[in-house]
Every structure is written in structure tokens, then in C-alpha cells.
Design a protein around this motif. Structure first.
Motif, PDB file in Angstrom:
ATOM      1  N   GLN A  32     -27.175 113.996 -61.274  1.00  0.00           N
ATOM      2  CA  GLN A  32     -28.114 112.918 -60.936  1.00  0.00           C
ATOM      3  C   GLN A  32     -28.405 112.038 -62.146  1.00  0.00           C
ATOM      4  OE1 GLN A  32     -31.063 115.742 -58.871  1.00  0.00           O
ATOM      5  NE2 GLN A  32     -31.450 113.780 -57.916  1.00  0.00           N
ATOM      6  N   CYS A  74     -35.782 113.196 -52.321  1.00  0.00           N
ATOM      7  CA  CYS A  74     -34.832 113.337 -53.416  1.00  0.00           C
ATOM      8  C   CYS A  74     -35.077 112.251 -54.446  1.00  0.00           C
ATOM      9  CB  CYS A  74     -33.409 113.228 -52.857  1.00  0.00           C
ATOM     10  SG  CYS A  74     -32.137 113.307 -54.118  1.00  0.00           S
ATOM     11  N   LEU A  75     -35.076 112.613 -55.726  1.00  0.00           N
ATOM     12  CA  LEU A  75     -35.302 111.611 -56.781  1.00  0.00           C
ATOM     13  C   LEU A  75     -34.211 110.544 -56.782  1.00  0.00           C
ATOM     14  CD1 LEU A  75     -36.435 113.883 -59.776  1.00  0.00           C
ATOM     15  CD2 LEU A  75     -37.876 112.415 -58.353  1.00  0.00           C
ATOM     16  N   HIS A 116     -31.236 122.493 -52.444  1.00  0.00           N
ATOM     17  CA  HIS A 116     -31.087 121.041 -52.610  1.00  0.00           C
ATOM     18  C   HIS A 116     -30.319 120.726 -53.898  1.00  0.00           C
ATOM     19  CE1 HIS A 116     -32.864 116.841 -52.165  1.00  0.00           C
ATOM     20  NE2 HIS A 116     -32.438 116.830 -53.408  1.00  0.00           N
ATOM     21  N   GLU A 117     -30.683 121.412 -54.986  1.00  0.00           N
ATOM     22  CA  GLU A 117     -30.041 121.112 -56.272  1.00  0.00           C
ATOM     23  C   GLU A 117     -28.610 121.656 -56.328  1.00  0.00           C
ATOM     24  OE1 GLU A 117     -31.497 118.905 -57.923  1.00  0.00           O
ATOM     25  OE2 GLU A 117     -33.356 119.118 -56.794  1.00  0.00           O
ATOM     26  N   HIS A 120     -26.515 119.156 -54.629  1.00  0.00           N
ATOM     27  CA  HIS A 120     -26.232 118.000 -55.508  1.00  0.00           C
ATOM     28  C   HIS A 120     -24.994 118.267 -56.351  1.00  0.00           C
ATOM     29  CE1 HIS A 120     -29.125 114.753 -55.386  1.00  0.00           C
ATOM     30  NE2 HIS A 120     -30.142 115.577 -55.374  1.00  0.00           N
TER      31      HIS A 120
HETATM   32 ZN    ZN Z   1     -32.108 115.421 -54.826  1.00  0.00          ZN
END
Ligand code: ZN
Length: 164
Positions: A32, A74-75, A116-117, A120
Motif C-alpha cells: 500500500q 481500507c486506507l 484484510h492485510e 493486500h
Molecule cells: Zn486495506
């Protein structure tokens, strides 16, 4: 795969931890922030599960139990939230910030963050799990984000292949 905790890796761990806290996130994956390594940071304060942020390196999901639906964000995709089904309990294997093998178990919101991570790092966004209509509404924005994260995860894979 991260095989050594080099100075660069230590810097990444520090950056991820600082950013996940300053962005008020629950988790943040290295790709990310455009670093193609298998590392994510968790900010347990966001899940009422502790205060100190920490990183998990080379994470793999080894067990899951149950399933819970809950709204997730999500960022990388600001202002988008939707309901995603995640395991109630997850166990993750990886290495800690000192390079030691660890297994960590989490439930509830923390389990959600672990999944979630890990997604990613495998080039999957939570939005991929939503229905087609919802995804189309966000298509343009998502395509850009997804292309970027996928490219970073491919770079990682080719780097891994070269070093083997
Ligand atoms: Zn995320």
C-alpha cells in the motif's frame, strides 16, 4: 519473502507502524505504500486489543473458524465502506520484527484486519469480495488502485523468482 531483517526492512517496519497509527488505521500492508515486500503492520488500538503497533512478516493464514459480516474500509480506498464476510477467528504464521517464527491468533476485528492485510499482500482488495453492481459503481477509482497494487505484488513475485 523477506529472509533477513536488514536495515531497509527495519526502516520499513518503523514506517508502517508510524503510518498505520498516524492514519488511524487498523492495518497497513507494505504494498500500500509502494514497497513490494511481504509485511503488514497492525494497530491493535483500533480493535481495543492493545496499544503498541507491530508488524508481521511473510504472513500466511494457517487456520480460520467461523464467519462474521461487518462493515469494512481500507486506507487505499478512502470513504468506501462495505459489508464483507470474514472469519471469526484466524491463525497466522509468519516472522516477527526480530526474525523469529511466530504464530498469532486473532478474533473479531483483529482477525478481520489480519485477513484484510494478508489479502493486500496477495493483490486482493476487500472490494473484490463485493457484489457486481456495487463494484461497477466504483469501477474507475478501483481499477487504478488495483492496477498499482497488483503491479507491486507482481514485482515482488518476480524478485522472489530471481532470487531462487
Ligand atoms: Zn486495506
Amino acid at each position: 519473502m523477506v529472509t533477513d531483517i536488514t536495515a531497509d526492512v527495519r526502516r520499513l517496519l518503523a514506517d508502517l507502524k508510524r503510518m498505520v497509527v498516524s492514519e488511524d488505521g487498523l492495518g497497513l500492508a507494505a504494498n500500500q505504500i509502494a514497497v513490494p515486500l511481504q509485511v503488514f503492520a497492525i494497530n491493535p488500538a483500533g480493535a481495543d486489543a492493545g496499544n503498541r503497533p507491530y508488524c508481521i512478516i511473510n504472513p500466511t493464514v494457517v487456520a480460520t473458524e467461523g464467519s462474521v459480516e461487518r462493515e469494512e474500509g481500507c486506507l487505499s480506498i478512502p470513504d468506501v465502506y462495505d459489508v464483507v464476510s470474514r472469519p471469526e477467528l484466524v491463525r497466522i504464521a509468519g516472522i516477527d520484527e526480530e526474525g523469529r517464527s511466530v504464530e498469532m491468533e486473532a478474533t473479531g476485528l483483529l482477525a478481520r484486519a489480519f485477513m484484510h492485510e494478508t489479502d493486500h499482500l496477495n493483490g486482493v482488495l476487500f472490494i473484490d469480495m463485493l457484489g457486481e453492481v456495487r463494484r461497477r459503481l466504483m469501477a474507475d477509482r478501483l481499477r487504478k488502485i488495483e492496477a498499482r497494487e497488483l503491479r507491486l505484488s507482481r514485482e515482488r513475485q518476480s524478485q522472489t523468482a530471481e532470487s531462487e
